[in-house]
Design a protein around this motif. Sequence first.
Motif, PDB file in Angstrom:
ATOM      1  N   THR A 145      -9.952  -6.796   4.060  1.00  0.00           N
ATOM      2  CA  THR A 145     -10.751  -6.012   3.120  1.00  0.00           C
ATOM      3  C   THR A 145     -10.802  -4.525   3.447  1.00  0.00           C
ATOM      4  O   THR A 145     -10.571  -3.684   2.570  1.00  0.00           O
ATOM      5  N   VAL A 146     -11.112  -4.183   4.695  1.00  0.00           N
ATOM      6  CA  VAL A 146     -11.215  -2.768   5.074  1.00  0.00           C
ATOM      7  C   VAL A 146      -9.876  -2.065   4.866  1.00  0.00           C
ATOM      8  O   VAL A 146      -9.808  -0.988   4.266  1.00  0.00           O
ATOM      9  N   ALA A 147      -8.814  -2.679   5.351  1.00  0.00           N
ATOM     10  CA  ALA A 147      -7.484  -2.086   5.203  1.00  0.00           C
ATOM     11  C   ALA A 147      -7.086  -2.003   3.737  1.00  0.00           C
ATOM     12  O   ALA A 147      -6.558  -0.978   3.279  1.00  0.00           O
ATOM     13  N   ARG A 148      -7.337  -3.077   3.001  1.00  0.00           N
ATOM     14  CA  ARG A 148      -6.971  -3.110   1.579  1.00  0.00           C
ATOM     15  C   ARG A 148      -7.655  -1.967   0.826  1.00  0.00           C
ATOM     16  O   ARG A 148      -7.023  -1.267   0.038  1.00  0.00           O
ATOM     17  N   GLU A 149      -8.941  -1.747   1.102  1.00  0.00           N
ATOM     18  CA  GLU A 149      -9.665  -0.675   0.419  1.00  0.00           C
ATOM     19  C   GLU A 149      -9.144   0.698   0.837  1.00  0.00           C
ATOM     20  O   GLU A 149      -9.029   1.600   0.009  1.00  0.00           O
ATOM     21  N   ASN A 150      -8.821   0.858   2.131  1.00  0.00           N
ATOM     22  CA  ASN A 150      -8.292   2.127   2.610  1.00  0.00           C
ATOM     23  C   ASN A 150      -6.930   2.423   1.987  1.00  0.00           C
ATOM     24  O   ASN A 150      -6.660   3.547   1.539  1.00  0.00           O
ATOM     25  N   ILE A 151      -6.073   1.420   1.945  1.00  0.00           N
ATOM     26  CA  ILE A 151      -4.740   1.593   1.345  1.00  0.00           C
ATOM     27  C   ILE A 151      -4.865   1.904  -0.145  1.00  0.00           C
ATOM     28  O   ILE A 151      -4.223   2.829  -0.656  1.00  0.00           O
ATOM     29  N   ALA A 152      -5.700   1.156  -0.852  1.00  0.00           N
ATOM     30  CA  ALA A 152      -5.898   1.380  -2.296  1.00  0.00           C
ATOM     31  C   ALA A 152      -6.436   2.782  -2.556  1.00  0.00           C
ATOM     32  O   ALA A 152      -6.003   3.463  -3.500  1.00  0.00           O
ATOM     33  N   MET A 153      -7.373   3.232  -1.706  1.00  0.00           N
ATOM     34  CA  MET A 153      -7.941   4.567  -1.854  1.00  0.00           C
ATOM     35  C   MET A 153      -6.852   5.636  -1.694  1.00  0.00           C
ATOM     36  O   MET A 153      -6.816   6.610  -2.446  1.00  0.00           O
ATOM     37  N   ASP A 154      -5.937   5.415  -0.743  1.00  0.00           N
ATOM     38  CA  ASP A 154      -4.860   6.385  -0.540  1.00  0.00           C
ATOM     39  C   ASP A 154      -3.851   6.365  -1.685  1.00  0.00           C
ATOM     40  O   ASP A 154      -3.368   7.418  -2.099  1.00  0.00           O
ATOM     41  N   PHE A 155      -3.541   5.192  -2.214  1.00  0.00           N
ATOM     42  CA  PHE A 155      -2.666   5.117  -3.394  1.00  0.00           C
ATOM     43  C   PHE A 155      -3.297   5.891  -4.554  1.00  0.00           C
ATOM     44  O   PHE A 155      -2.613   6.642  -5.259  1.00  0.00           O
ATOM     45  N   GLU A 156      -4.593   5.695  -4.741  1.00  0.00           N
ATOM     46  CA  GLU A 156      -5.290   6.377  -5.829  1.00  0.00           C
ATOM     47  C   GLU A 156      -5.298   7.895  -5.612  1.00  0.00           C
ATOM     48  O   GLU A 156      -5.066   8.670  -6.549  1.00  0.00           O
ATOM     49  N   ALA A 157      -5.548   8.328  -4.375  1.00  0.00           N
ATOM     50  CA  ALA A 157      -5.542   9.764  -4.079  1.00  0.00           C
ATOM     51  C   ALA A 157      -4.160  10.367  -4.334  1.00  0.00           C
ATOM     52  O   ALA A 157      -4.041  11.443  -4.932  1.00  0.00           O
ATOM     53  N   ILE A 158      -3.137   9.677  -3.903  1.00  0.00           N
ATOM     54  CA  ILE A 158      -1.762  10.159  -4.122  1.00  0.00           C
ATOM     55  C   ILE A 158      -1.498  10.328  -5.614  1.00  0.00           C
ATOM     56  O   ILE A 158      -1.007  11.366  -6.056  1.00  0.00           O
ATOM     57  N   SER A 159      -1.839   9.316  -6.394  1.00  0.00           N
ATOM     58  CA  SER A 159      -1.583   9.414  -7.840  1.00  0.00           C
ATOM     59  C   SER A 159      -2.387  10.557  -8.463  1.00  0.00           C
ATOM     60  O   SER A 159      -1.863  11.312  -9.285  1.00  0.00           O
ATOM     61  N   ARG A 160      -3.626  10.716  -8.039  1.00  0.00           N
ATOM     62  CA  ARG A 160      -4.485  11.785  -8.572  1.00  0.00           C
ATOM     63  C   ARG A 160      -3.935  13.162  -8.184  1.00  0.00           C
ATOM     64  O   ARG A 160      -3.876  14.076  -9.014  1.00  0.00           O
ATOM     65  N   PHE A 161      -3.503  13.319  -6.918  1.00  0.00           N
ATOM     66  CA  PHE A 161      -2.982  14.606  -6.456  1.00  0.00           C
ATOM     67  C   PHE A 161      -1.682  14.993  -7.159  1.00  0.00           C
ATOM     68  O   PHE A 161      -1.335  16.165  -7.220  1.00  0.00           O
ATOM     69  N   TYR A 162      -0.977  14.001  -7.694  1.00  0.00           N
ATOM     70  CA  TYR A 162       0.238  14.296  -8.460  1.00  0.00           C
ATOM     71  C   TYR A 162      -0.034  14.337  -9.967  1.00  0.00           C
ATOM     72  O   TYR A 162       0.897  14.348 -10.766  1.00  0.00           O
ATOM     73  N   GLY A 163      -1.323  14.360 -10.343  1.00  0.00           N
ATOM     74  CA  GLY A 163      -1.691  14.580 -11.732  1.00  0.00           C
ATOM     75  C   GLY A 163      -1.806  13.345 -12.602  1.00  0.00           C
ATOM     76  O   GLY A 163      -1.857  13.457 -13.831  1.00  0.00           O
ATOM     77  N   PHE A 164      -1.854  12.169 -12.012  1.00  0.00           N
ATOM     78  CA  PHE A 164      -1.973  10.930 -12.783  1.00  0.00           C
ATOM     79  C   PHE A 164      -3.385  10.376 -12.688  1.00  0.00           C
ATOM     80  O   PHE A 164      -4.031  10.491 -11.652  1.00  0.00           O
ATOM     81  N   GLN A 165      -3.843   9.791 -13.776  1.00  0.00           N
ATOM     82  CA  GLN A 165      -5.104   9.044 -13.768  1.00  0.00           C
ATOM     83  C   GLN A 165      -4.740   7.574 -13.897  1.00  0.00           C
ATOM     84  O   GLN A 165      -4.780   7.002 -14.990  1.00  0.00           O
ATOM     85  N   ALA A 166      -4.403   6.985 -12.774  1.00  0.00           N
ATOM     86  CA  ALA A 166      -3.886   5.621 -12.752  1.00  0.00           C
ATOM     87  C   ALA A 166      -4.988   4.630 -12.419  1.00  0.00           C
ATOM     88  O   ALA A 166      -5.960   4.959 -11.745  1.00  0.00           O
ATOM     89  N   ASP A 167      -4.800   3.412 -12.881  1.00  0.00           N
ATOM     90  CA  ASP A 167      -5.689   2.314 -12.545  1.00  0.00           C
ATOM     91  C   ASP A 167      -5.390   1.894 -11.100  1.00  0.00           C
ATOM     92  O   ASP A 167      -4.258   1.544 -10.775  1.00  0.00           O
ATOM     93  N   SER A 168      -6.403   1.919 -10.229  1.00  0.00           N
ATOM     94  CA  SER A 168      -6.167   1.651  -8.811  1.00  0.00           C
ATOM     95  C   SER A 168      -5.644   0.238  -8.568  1.00  0.00           C
ATOM     96  O   SER A 168      -4.823   0.024  -7.678  1.00  0.00           O
TER      97      SER A 168
END
Length: 177
Positions: A145-168
Amino acid sequence: MNRHLAYQYLQPPYPTSNFLLKIRQSSTPSLLALMTTFSKSVIVAAIMMVTTSSFAGSSKLAERIEALNNSQLKTYSFLEVMYDDGYFPKPLVEQSEEILVTLCEQIETHKPKDLQQLYELTRAATARFNDLQVDFLAMGSEIETVARENIAMDFEAISRFYGFQADSEELIGNREW
């Protein structure tokens, strides 16, 4: 150390098998073969040698991060929670960070035009995390759970920083952890 040193370390007095030939030919040993052939201490030593040889320390990874075009990602702390938690083996967290940095590099290279193209890249990165789960388990850890949430948060940050509003959830939709 390189994979050949890992091979030499595993030579007799430990049993010789086709597995040893695989180690010599590949930088990532089959952990299942390791588990059936060698003791736990030898397995951990071999994994540590092979995983640390894949990355010449975090300085090489830091150089790759610094080379990214996205200024927000140059200062972003990937997998911060996992690095701070001793439950997660550092060499495997570093491999996880490498997956995320590779994703950033692929986004910059392929320049996805829409969410569908972005999801293709994130699915490939997620598949690499799926493969890494076996290594976590072999070292007494897991992508939980902890790792999954951390990884998902980083995927979301990456997509946001590249200008996408993606579903996490869609970003890591093919996860097996």
